[in-house]
Scaffold this motif. Structure first.
Motif, short mmCIF file in Angstrom:
data_model
loop_
_atom_site.label_atom_id
_atom_site.label_comp_id
_atom_site.label_asym_id
_atom_site.label_seq_id
_atom_site.Cartn_x
_atom_site.Cartn_y
_atom_site.Cartn_z
N ASN A 94 23.05 49.87 10.85
CA ASN A 94 21.76 50.04 11.08
C ASN A 94 21.02 50.15 9.89
O ASN A 94 21.21 51.03 9.16
CB ASN A 94 22.06 51.46 12.04
CG ASN A 94 20.68 51.84 12.74
OD1 ASN A 94 19.46 51.02 12.68
ND2 ASN A 94 20.67 53.17 12.83
N ILE A 134 17.67 52.93 17.51
CA ILE A 134 18.91 53.09 18.10
C ILE A 134 19.25 54.14 18.96
O ILE A 134 19.92 54.17 19.81
CB ILE A 134 20.16 52.82 16.99
CG1 ILE A 134 21.46 52.44 17.67
CG2 ILE A 134 20.02 53.96 16.22
CD1 ILE A 134 22.44 51.99 16.44
N TRP A 167 21.14 45.68 12.80
CA TRP A 167 20.10 46.44 13.85
C TRP A 167 19.09 47.15 12.85
O TRP A 167 19.51 47.75 11.90
CB TRP A 167 20.72 47.57 14.63
CG TRP A 167 19.94 48.34 15.68
CD1 TRP A 167 18.59 48.75 15.37
CD2 TRP A 167 20.26 48.58 17.01
NE1 TRP A 167 18.31 49.48 16.55
CE2 TRP A 167 19.20 49.09 17.59
CE3 TRP A 167 21.51 48.26 17.67
CZ2 TRP A 167 19.20 49.50 18.92
CZ3 TRP A 167 21.47 48.66 19.06
CH2 TRP A 167 20.38 49.39 19.75
N VAL A 209 19.17 43.03 16.29
CA VAL A 209 18.19 43.99 16.76
C VAL A 209 16.97 44.00 15.69
O VAL A 209 17.56 44.69 14.86
CB VAL A 209 18.76 44.94 17.62
CG1 VAL A 209 17.60 45.74 18.38
CG2 VAL A 209 19.75 44.97 18.61
N ASN A 228 14.98 40.29 20.91
CA ASN A 228 15.98 41.09 20.89
C ASN A 228 17.00 40.60 21.88
O ASN A 228 16.56 40.23 22.91
CB ASN A 228 15.47 42.53 20.72
CG ASN A 228 15.24 43.25 19.54
OD1 ASN A 228 15.46 42.54 18.43
ND2 ASN A 228 14.39 44.28 19.68
#
Length: 135
Positions: free
Chosen positions: A76, A127, A100, A122, A3
């Motif tokens: 996300n 988050i 993410w 990521v 990451n």
């Protein structure tokens, strides 16, 4: 799989304003809902991506990433790890900066695809936790 550093993640969150949430549930007891609600309360615009909902958190939901017509800072993902390669390919076709995947969600194939294309990626990191660690 590596990451971005904590500092790079802090910078991503500082510069970002719009988060598309793949797999955002309309059920308030679900983690995706609670995490997205906190990010929304922190000032981020949330775009729900859920083919089974019309509206979540007061925002119009879209069926898939391709339906989003505006720039997205972070996608996300709250879907199981095996769906990440397909979502990564959809991400590559849209106007977005950062991919993410939430805590517990990892896929090496998707990670390799995204990082080879130069996208900040990521995985396996919440988050909301990252945001709260900024303070």
């Amino acid at each position: 799989m590596q990451n971005p550093t904590k500092e790079e993640i802090r910078q991503i969150l500082k510069e970002s304003k719009v988060i598309a949430v793949v797999g955002l549930s309309d059920k308030p007891e679900r983690t995706s809902y609670r995490v997205s609600q906190i990010m929304q309360q922190a000032g981020y615009k949330i775009i729900p991506v859920n083919p089974n909902a019309d509206e979540i958190l007061g925002e119009k939901a879209v069926k898939k990433l391709a339906d989003i017509k505006e720039h997205v800072d972070i996608v996300n993902v709250f879907r199981r790890s095996e769906f990440l390669p397909e979502i990564a390919k959809e991400f590559d076709q849209m106007d977005a900066n950062v991919f993410w995947a939430q805590l517990g969600i990892v896929n090496q194939e998707a990670f390799d695809f995204l990082t080879e294309k130069g996208y900040p990626t990521v995985m396996d990191y919440c988050i909301k936790v990252a945001y709260q660690e900024m303070d």
